[in-house]
Scaffold this motif. Structure first.
Motif, PDB file in Angstrom:
ATOM      1  N   GLN A 335       0.827  -1.199   0.000  1.00  0.00           N
ATOM      2  CA  GLN A 335       0.000   0.000   0.000  1.00  0.00           C
ATOM      3  C   GLN A 335       0.869   1.260   0.000  1.00  0.00           C
ATOM      4  N   THR A 336       1.863   1.298   0.866  1.00  0.00           N
ATOM      5  CA  THR A 336       2.737   2.472   0.984  1.00  0.00           C
ATOM      6  C   THR A 336       3.463   2.760  -0.321  1.00  0.00           C
ATOM      7  N   GLU A 337       4.065   1.734  -0.922  1.00  0.00           N
ATOM      8  CA  GLU A 337       4.884   1.952  -2.118  1.00  0.00           C
ATOM      9  C   GLU A 337       4.030   2.237  -3.351  1.00  0.00           C
ATOM     10  N   GLN A 339       1.172   3.764  -3.291  1.00  0.00           N
ATOM     11  CA  GLN A 339       0.697   5.136  -3.118  1.00  0.00           C
ATOM     12  C   GLN A 339       1.771   6.150  -3.492  1.00  0.00           C
ATOM     13  N   LYS A 340       3.041   5.836  -3.225  1.00  0.00           N
ATOM     14  CA  LYS A 340       4.130   6.736  -3.612  1.00  0.00           C
ATOM     15  C   LYS A 340       4.169   6.936  -5.125  1.00  0.00           C
ATOM     16  N   LEU A 341       3.711   5.924  -5.858  1.00  0.00           N
ATOM     17  CA  LEU A 341       3.711   5.991  -7.325  1.00  0.00           C
ATOM     18  C   LEU A 341       2.443   6.646  -7.874  1.00  0.00           C
ATOM     19  N   GLY A 342       1.553   7.063  -6.981  1.00  0.00           N
ATOM     20  CA  GLY A 342       0.346   7.763  -7.403  1.00  0.00           C
ATOM     21  C   GLY A 342      -0.917   6.931  -7.381  1.00  0.00           C
ATOM     22  N   ILE A 364      10.546   7.549  -8.584  1.00  0.00           N
ATOM     23  CA  ILE A 364      10.246   7.199  -7.193  1.00  0.00           C
ATOM     24  C   ILE A 364      11.207   6.101  -6.738  1.00  0.00           C
ATOM     25  N   ILE A 366      11.682   2.972  -4.457  1.00  0.00           N
ATOM     26  CA  ILE A 366      10.881   1.962  -3.759  1.00  0.00           C
ATOM     27  C   ILE A 366      11.674   1.401  -2.585  1.00  0.00           C
ATOM     28  N   ASP A 367      11.093   1.473  -1.393  1.00  0.00           N
ATOM     29  CA  ASP A 367      11.706   0.838  -0.221  1.00  0.00           C
ATOM     30  C   ASP A 367      11.328  -0.640  -0.218  1.00  0.00           C
TER      31      ASP A 367
END
Length: 416
Positions: A335-337, A339-342, A364, A366-367
């Motif tokens: 979910q976190t990653e 969302q970072k991508l939009g 972006i 990615i962690d």
């Protein structure tokens, strides 16, 4: 090591050799320890299989604590579950089984309690219900055990793998709805290959005792979980792209082989040619949102979600209740990653819901959360946008050659 991935090549035409399945390899390594006259070919070159091999030799190494072996399996969850069972039946041997910081946060109580039902002597070194474990091996004479059916299939397989070496075999009753059935069937099929008698009737699994087996040479099929990333690349590539992967078989024991069916929804067809599979992008996707029940193949959830993002599709993925106790909480991390991508993403404790997204945010990072599948699942997005992967070396857990193989397909990788 942090890396940046990009490519100008959306037309893929190449072949990749993938090493043996980690799931099959670790099962066979344990069976080989129980029956040394088994030989194995095409073993996985993953970190998980390497630490499994090392841990099985713990009693051959000089011990730092008099009379007690120390086995450190780092991040290898499969090894933790299988070895807990294995060391329980090593008579007059004592071992402390430990792992990484994350491993000490991953629950193991259900398996420990099941083994205790059989008479095992296991205690917790730090926190109740979690590794590290102190295991004092002994002969287990009890032959009946029950546990919840919706837990990790690795608990179930751990019990089944040692079952033929129990004095009276094993009758295992699974309570409730069974998940990850393909992995249970894989374990039983490997036992049957050794002419060990098993049955799986309803919620009851039986394994008969067998002291010795015939000399046997077994070949490990290549890893379908590793193949998933190339399915994603094929889906994100231009029409007509082809990727050949080896070595695979049509009647695979691996649950993740359901990829071949799922990825037809992305326009990728699979053909079997000898011991290879050919992935070909034959058409564009037709659906805007796909729906997948992944209780039997949860390890491919990340790959599917990222594929959907790359294609501007949505997805509703179910049966993911085991993901929060993996190398990281994979549902929260996804979910976190995403969302970072939009992306717009919602999760529950056992599902993920991604809405179609027309634009992916570029550049972006990615962690990966020390999770190999986070790194590998997001990498195919390089066919659509430039993307960075943090702690990229984590892929060695299951697929050490991953970045080299991506470069063979035309992905440009630069350390940053």
């Amino acid at each position: 090591m942090n890396i940046k991935l990009s490519t100008t090549n959306q037309h893929i035409q190449n072949s990749i050799q993938i090493t043996g399945s980690k799931s099959e390899s670790n099962r066979l390594l344990l069976l080989q320890a129980l029956y040394p006259n088994i030989s194995i070919e095409n073993l996985s070159n993953s970190d998980d299989s390497r630490v499994m091999q090392q841990a099985l030799k713990v009693f051959e190494e000089p011990s730092s604590t008099l009379g007690v072996g120390l086995a450190d399996i780092h991040h290898a969850g499969t090894a933790m579950r299988f070895l807990t069972a294995y060391f329980s039946i090593q008579k007059e041997r004592e071992v402390v089984l430990t792992g990484s910081k994350r491993m000490k946060e991953r629950p193991i109580k259900i398996l420990v309690e099941a083994l205790r039902q059989l008479g095992a002597d296991i205690s917790y070194e730090l926190n109740e219900g979690f590794p590290p474990l102190r295991i004092r091996g002994k002969q287990l004479t009890a032959s009946r055990v029950s546990l919840s059916a919706d837990v990790s299939s690795q608990y179930i397989s751990a019990l089944l793998l040692i079952a033929p070496k129990l004095q009276n075999g094993l009758k295992l009753e699974l309570e409730g709805k069974i998940t990850s059935v393909p992995y249970i069937k894989m374990t039983l099929a490997l036992l049957s290959t050794l002419e060990i008698e098993t049955s799986f009737d309803g919620n009851i699994i039986k394994v008969l005792p067998k002291e010795t087996v015939a000399d046997t040479q077994l070949v490990v099929e290549s890893d379908w979980s590793s193949a998933s990333y190339f399915y994603s690349i094929a889906a994100l590539s231009e029409l007509g792209s082809e990727i050949t992967l080896s070595s695979y078989k049509q009647d695979s024991l691996q649950g993740d082989s359901v990829l071949a069916e799922i990825y037809t929804q992305f326009g990728v067809v699979t053909t079997y040619e000898g011991t290879s599979i050919v992935l070909k992008k034959v058409k564009d996707h037709e659906d805007t949102t796909i729906n997948c029940e992944l209780a039997n193949a949860p390890d491919i959830a990340q790959t599917i979600a990222v594929t959907c993002l790359g294609l501007g599709m949505g997805c509703d993925l179910y049966g993911l209740h085991t993901l929060p106790i993996k190398e990281t909480d994979r549902l929260a991390a996804l979910q976190t990653e995403l969302q970072k991508l939009g992306a717009e993403v919602e999760i529950t404790d056992k599902s993920l819901h991604l809405k179609p997204c027309e634009t992916i945010i570029e550049h972006i990072a990615i962690d990966t959360y020390q999770d190999h599948r986070m790194a590998m699942a997001f990498a195919p997005l390089a066919l659509r946008v430039t993307i960075a992967i943090n702690e990229a070396e984590v892929v060695s857990k299951s697929y050490p050659d991953y970045w080299k193989d991506l470069e063979r397909l035309g992905v440009r990788i630069v350390e940053i």
